[in-house]
Write a protein that holds these residues in place. Structure first.
Motif, PDB file in Angstrom:
ATOM      1  N   GLU A  51      23.040   5.427   3.655  1.00  0.00           N
ATOM      2  CA  GLU A  51      23.717   6.682   3.321  1.00  0.00           C
ATOM      3  C   GLU A  51      23.727   7.654   4.504  1.00  0.00           C
ATOM      4  O   GLU A  51      24.471   8.631   4.504  1.00  0.00           O
ATOM      5  N   GLY A  52      22.913   7.343   5.499  1.00  0.00           N
ATOM      6  CA  GLY A  52      22.892   8.142   6.720  1.00  0.00           C
ATOM      7  C   GLY A  52      23.629   7.464   7.862  1.00  0.00           C
ATOM      8  O   GLY A  52      23.617   7.954   8.997  1.00  0.00           O
ATOM      9  N   GLY A  53      24.248   6.325   7.570  1.00  0.00           N
ATOM     10  CA  GLY A  53      25.015   5.633   8.597  1.00  0.00           C
ATOM     11  C   GLY A  53      24.254   4.565   9.346  1.00  0.00           C
ATOM     12  O   GLY A  53      24.725   4.061  10.371  1.00  0.00           O
ATOM     13  N   PHE A  54      23.079   4.174   8.857  1.00  0.00           N
ATOM     14  CA  PHE A  54      22.294   3.124   9.500  1.00  0.00           C
ATOM     15  C   PHE A  54      22.551   1.793   8.786  1.00  0.00           C
ATOM     16  O   PHE A  54      22.639   1.756   7.562  1.00  0.00           O
ATOM     17  N   ARG A  55      22.665   0.714   9.567  1.00  0.00           N
ATOM     18  CA  ARG A  55      22.919  -0.622   9.004  1.00  0.00           C
ATOM     19  C   ARG A  55      21.619  -1.414   8.968  1.00  0.00           C
ATOM     20  O   ARG A  55      21.135  -1.870   9.998  1.00  0.00           O
ATOM     21  N   LEU A  56      21.065  -1.576   7.768  1.00  0.00           N
ATOM     22  CA  LEU A  56      19.812  -2.329   7.661  1.00  0.00           C
ATOM     23  C   LEU A  56      20.002  -3.796   8.016  1.00  0.00           C
ATOM     24  O   LEU A  56      19.041  -4.472   8.387  1.00  0.00           O
ATOM     25  N   ALA A  57      21.236  -4.280   7.926  1.00  0.00           N
ATOM     26  CA  ALA A  57      21.498  -5.669   8.317  1.00  0.00           C
ATOM     27  C   ALA A  57      21.151  -5.909   9.785  1.00  0.00           C
ATOM     28  O   ALA A  57      20.882  -7.050  10.185  1.00  0.00           O
ATOM     29  N   SER A  84       0.856  -1.191   0.000  1.00  0.00           N
ATOM     30  CA  SER A  84       0.000   0.000   0.000  1.00  0.00           C
ATOM     31  C   SER A  84       0.890   1.237   0.000  1.00  0.00           C
ATOM     32  O   SER A  84       2.128   1.145  -0.004  1.00  0.00           O
ATOM     33  N   LEU A  85       0.252   2.380   0.017  1.00  0.00           N
ATOM     34  CA  LEU A  85       1.004   3.632   0.066  1.00  0.00           C
ATOM     35  C   LEU A  85       1.881   3.721   1.313  1.00  0.00           C
ATOM     36  O   LEU A  85       2.914   4.398   1.293  1.00  0.00           O
ATOM     37  N   ALA A  86       1.502   3.034   2.376  1.00  0.00           N
ATOM     38  CA  ALA A  86       2.339   3.030   3.583  1.00  0.00           C
ATOM     39  C   ALA A  86       3.713   2.456   3.273  1.00  0.00           C
ATOM     40  O   ALA A  86       4.742   2.998   3.699  1.00  0.00           O
ATOM     41  N   ASP A  87       3.741   1.374   2.522  1.00  0.00           N
ATOM     42  CA  ASP A  87       5.022   0.756   2.161  1.00  0.00           C
ATOM     43  C   ASP A  87       5.834   1.662   1.249  1.00  0.00           C
ATOM     44  O   ASP A  87       7.054   1.804   1.419  1.00  0.00           O
ATOM     45  N   ILE A  88       5.174   2.281   0.297  1.00  0.00           N
ATOM     46  CA  ILE A  88       5.892   3.159  -0.637  1.00  0.00           C
ATOM     47  C   ILE A  88       6.470   4.360   0.102  1.00  0.00           C
ATOM     48  O   ILE A  88       7.621   4.750  -0.120  1.00  0.00           O
ATOM     49  N   ALA A  89       5.675   4.938   1.010  1.00  0.00           N
ATOM     50  CA  ALA A  89       6.157   6.093   1.777  1.00  0.00           C
ATOM     51  C   ALA A  89       7.366   5.718   2.620  1.00  0.00           C
ATOM     52  O   ALA A  89       8.360   6.442   2.661  1.00  0.00           O
ATOM     53  N   LEU A  90       7.297   4.575   3.281  1.00  0.00           N
ATOM     54  CA  LEU A  90       8.354   4.188   4.199  1.00  0.00           C
ATOM     55  C   LEU A  90       9.595   3.646   3.500  1.00  0.00           C
ATOM     56  O   LEU A  90      10.711   3.804   3.998  1.00  0.00           O
ATOM     57  N   VAL A  91       9.428   3.040   2.343  1.00  0.00           N
ATOM     58  CA  VAL A  91      10.596   2.456   1.678  1.00  0.00           C
ATOM     59  C   VAL A  91      11.484   3.520   1.045  1.00  0.00           C
ATOM     60  O   VAL A  91      12.691   3.319   0.882  1.00  0.00           O
ATOM     61  N   ALA A  92      10.910   4.666   0.699  1.00  0.00           N
ATOM     62  CA  ALA A  92      11.659   5.674  -0.062  1.00  0.00           C
ATOM     63  C   ALA A  92      12.957   6.082   0.620  1.00  0.00           C
ATOM     64  O   ALA A  92      14.009   6.143  -0.024  1.00  0.00           O
ATOM     65  N   TYR A  93      12.899   6.357   1.914  1.00  0.00           N
ATOM     66  CA  TYR A  93      14.126   6.723   2.636  1.00  0.00           C
ATOM     67  C   TYR A  93      14.765   5.535   3.345  1.00  0.00           C
ATOM     68  O   TYR A  93      15.976   5.511   3.539  1.00  0.00           O
ATOM     69  N   THR A  94      13.962   4.541   3.728  1.00  0.00           N
ATOM     70  CA  THR A  94      14.544   3.383   4.418  1.00  0.00           C
ATOM     71  C   THR A  94      15.559   2.683   3.526  1.00  0.00           C
ATOM     72  O   THR A  94      16.621   2.254   3.995  1.00  0.00           O
ATOM     73  N   ARG A  95      15.269   2.557   2.247  1.00  0.00           N
ATOM     74  CA  ARG A  95      16.190   1.867   1.333  1.00  0.00           C
ATOM     75  C   ARG A  95      17.503   2.614   1.171  1.00  0.00           C
ATOM     76  O   ARG A  95      18.492   2.064   0.707  1.00  0.00           O
ATOM     77  N   LEU A  96      17.528   3.881   1.573  1.00  0.00           N
ATOM     78  CA  LEU A  96      18.734   4.715   1.488  1.00  0.00           C
ATOM     79  C   LEU A  96      19.333   5.006   2.861  1.00  0.00           C
ATOM     80  O   LEU A  96      20.229   5.832   2.990  1.00  0.00           O
ATOM     81  N   ALA A  97      18.843   4.317   3.885  1.00  0.00           N
ATOM     82  CA  ALA A  97      19.264   4.604   5.259  1.00  0.00           C
ATOM     83  C   ALA A  97      20.767   4.416   5.462  1.00  0.00           C
ATOM     84  O   ALA A  97      21.376   5.103   6.289  1.00  0.00           O
ATOM     85  N   HIS A 101      14.104  -7.932   9.342  1.00  0.00           N
ATOM     86  CA  HIS A 101      12.744  -7.885   8.791  1.00  0.00           C
ATOM     87  C   HIS A 101      12.586  -6.662   7.894  1.00  0.00           C
ATOM     88  O   HIS A 101      11.920  -6.732   6.852  1.00  0.00           O
ATOM     89  N   VAL A 102      13.207  -5.567   8.284  1.00  0.00           N
ATOM     90  CA  VAL A 102      13.171  -4.356   7.457  1.00  0.00           C
ATOM     91  C   VAL A 102      13.930  -4.603   6.154  1.00  0.00           C
ATOM     92  O   VAL A 102      13.458  -4.256   5.063  1.00  0.00           O
ATOM     93  N   ALA A 103      15.111  -5.205   6.262  1.00  0.00           N
ATOM     94  CA  ALA A 103      15.923  -5.467   5.069  1.00  0.00           C
ATOM     95  C   ALA A 103      15.172  -6.362   4.083  1.00  0.00           C
ATOM     96  O   ALA A 103      15.183  -6.106   2.866  1.00  0.00           O
ATOM     97  N   ALA A 104      14.508  -7.395   4.590  1.00  0.00           N
ATOM     98  CA  ALA A 104      13.745  -8.295   3.716  1.00  0.00           C
ATOM     99  C   ALA A 104      12.567  -7.568   3.081  1.00  0.00           C
ATOM    100  O   ALA A 104      12.255  -7.763   1.901  1.00  0.00           O
TER     101      ALA A 104
END
Length: 197
Positions: free
Chosen positions: A169-175, A154-167, A179-182
């Motif tokens: 670049e801000g020094g956050f480790r999605l690893a 849904s739009l919730a996923d699109i809104a949240l993925v936009a910056y999360t996928r680039l996190a 669950h977020v990485a997947a």
């Protein structure tokens, strides 16, 4: 035709592009650089007095700004907006949370680190801690589901993925948030966008 005035470095602008692409809405993209202060020109301020991207000009000539408002307008009546009233309210809950709690940390730290070249010592140290909490909330929520609400993208996923996928670049480790990485990988595949890692 829809015209999107956006900056390619902005996740908020990519949200609008992701929705338009997913729904097959034709558009013209006009690049507006925030770093070059192109949102502060008289012409741009006449379209959006707040001086922010994204801003869109609809086919009838009217303007609309704020990424989540634009997404809601473009996706009205589509499968990206849950038909069930409660699931739709949950989607909106995440849209508000994304702008108030997520974007203000993940996107801000990314901008300062990746685009302004600031060292960790030059940034508010609380941003890293707050970002970890934000990603932790997301990770916990996604532990039992594939998407944020309604059992489908849904739009919730699109809104949240936009910056999360680039996190990163801000020094956050999605690893650190499996669950977020997947989920990021799942949403990127669903939207047909290139993986960022």
């Amino acid at each position: 035709m829809l015209t999107i005035y956006g900056d390619s470095i902005s996740g908020n602008c990519h949200k609008v592009r992701f929705v338009a692409d997913r729904l097959g809405i034709p558009y013209r993209w006009i690049e507006i650089s925030v770093l070059k202060a192109e949102t502060r020109t008289a012409d741009f301020l006449a379209m959006n007095p707040a001086g922010q991207v994204p801003t869109v000009r609809l086919a009838d000539g009217r303007f609309l700004s704020q990424s989540n408002a634009i997404m809601l307008h473009l996706a009205e009546g589509s499968a990206l907006v849950p038909a069930d009233a409660y699931q739709r309210a949950l989607m909106n809950q995440w849209l508000f949370w994304e702008q108030y709690s997520h974007e203000t940390v993940i996107a801000v730290r990314r901008f300062h680190k990746h685009y302004l070249g600031k060292s960790d010592d030059e940034m508010d140290p609380a941003l890293l801690e707050k970002g970890a909490r934000v990603l932790g909330v997301m990770d916990g929520h996604l532990a039992a589901r594939d998407y944020f609400t309604g059992g489908a993208l849904s739009l919730a996923d699109i809104a949240l993925v936009a910056y999360t996928r680039l996190a990163h670049e801000g020094g956050f480790r999605l690893a650190d948030y499996p669950h977020v990485a997947a989920w990021v990988a799942r949403v990127e595949k669903y939207l047909g966008i290139a993986a960022t890692r």
